[in-house]
Design a protein around this motif. Sequence first.
Motif, mmCIF file in Angstrom:
data_model
loop_
_atom_site.group_PDB
_atom_site.id
_atom_site.type_symbol
_atom_site.label_atom_id
_atom_site.label_comp_id
_atom_site.label_asym_id
_atom_site.label_seq_id
_atom_site.Cartn_x
_atom_site.Cartn_y
_atom_site.Cartn_z
ATOM 1 N N GLU A 104 -9.339 21.008 3.065
ATOM 2 C CA GLU A 104 -8.741 21.729 2.428
ATOM 3 C C GLU A 104 -7.957 22.323 3.157
ATOM 4 N N ASN A 105 -7.867 22.452 4.344
ATOM 5 C CA ASN A 105 -6.924 23.937 4.189
ATOM 6 C C ASN A 105 -6.383 22.344 5.934
ATOM 7 N N GLN A 106 -4.971 23.329 5.725
ATOM 8 C CA GLN A 106 -4.361 22.920 7.359
ATOM 9 C C GLN A 106 -4.910 22.778 9.042
ATOM 10 N N LEU A 158 0.001 21.740 1.080
ATOM 11 C CA LEU A 158 -0.394 20.554 2.443
ATOM 12 C C LEU A 158 -0.224 19.427 2.681
ATOM 13 N N GLU A 159 0.254 18.437 2.024
ATOM 14 C CA GLU A 159 -0.032 17.036 1.594
ATOM 15 C C GLU A 159 1.860 17.621 2.831
ATOM 16 N N ILE A 213 -6.554 9.745 3.985
ATOM 17 C CA ILE A 213 -6.557 11.153 2.911
ATOM 18 C C ILE A 213 -6.045 11.656 2.390
ATOM 19 N N VAL A 267 -7.411 19.567 8.450
ATOM 20 C CA VAL A 267 -6.260 18.316 8.338
ATOM 21 C C VAL A 267 -5.537 18.026 10.444
ATOM 22 N N ASP A 282 -3.759 10.298 -1.617
ATOM 23 C CA ASP A 282 -2.441 10.721 -0.938
ATOM 24 C C ASP A 282 -1.877 9.763 0.342
ATOM 25 N N CYS A 317 -5.608 15.115 0.559
ATOM 26 C CA CYS A 317 -5.517 16.019 0.970
ATOM 27 C C CYS A 317 -6.423 17.288 -0.503
ATOM 28 N N LYS A 318 -6.948 18.377 -0.479
ATOM 29 C CA LYS A 318 -7.394 18.645 -1.795
ATOM 30 C C LYS A 318 -7.707 21.049 -1.377
ATOM 31 N N THR A 340 -0.039 17.120 6.096
ATOM 32 C CA THR A 340 -0.596 16.475 6.557
ATOM 33 C C THR A 340 0.531 15.274 7.442
#
Length: 153
Positions: free
Chosen positions: A135-137, A30-31, A101, A140, A91, A103-104, A34
């Motif tokens: 928490e998800n794409q 996920l990072e 941001i 993002v 992050d 990301c979790k 992002t």
Amino acid sequence: MAFQKRKKSNQKIRNATPTVYNGVKYRSRLEVFTAKALDDAKLVNEYEKNKFLLADKFVFSPVSFETYTKKGIKTFGIARENVQHITYTPDFVDPNFKWLIECKGYRTDSFDIKWKMFKKYLTDNDIKMDLYLPENQNQVKQVIELIKNKSYA
């Protein structure tokens, strides 16, 4: 039956897979997603470059019996007197501290406490920074659009 070797995952983050993108090692996919989205949007950011001190270390002088780990061995007994500081490393941060941001994909109780402490830190230090916690794409993508559409001039 043949066994497949499992990919080494980030033990601190549930279901996280460390991944390298543009020579930088990210802690989760996920990072990386992002980072790519920020690059595509031409949004300059710093990845895990900023560390915030949320609570300073201190010495606890009364006795504290608890389970603690020393050299990999769990022990129940008198815990050490020195209590370590609490820090938070987000992050992605705008170099001008206008947005952040985090990301979790999976939130833990300890993260939730640090997140509240970080908000208190920003409030106490009169830092006006927009916080985004996708928490998800899909989230993002929403965050990137929100940042692009907001005037940070």
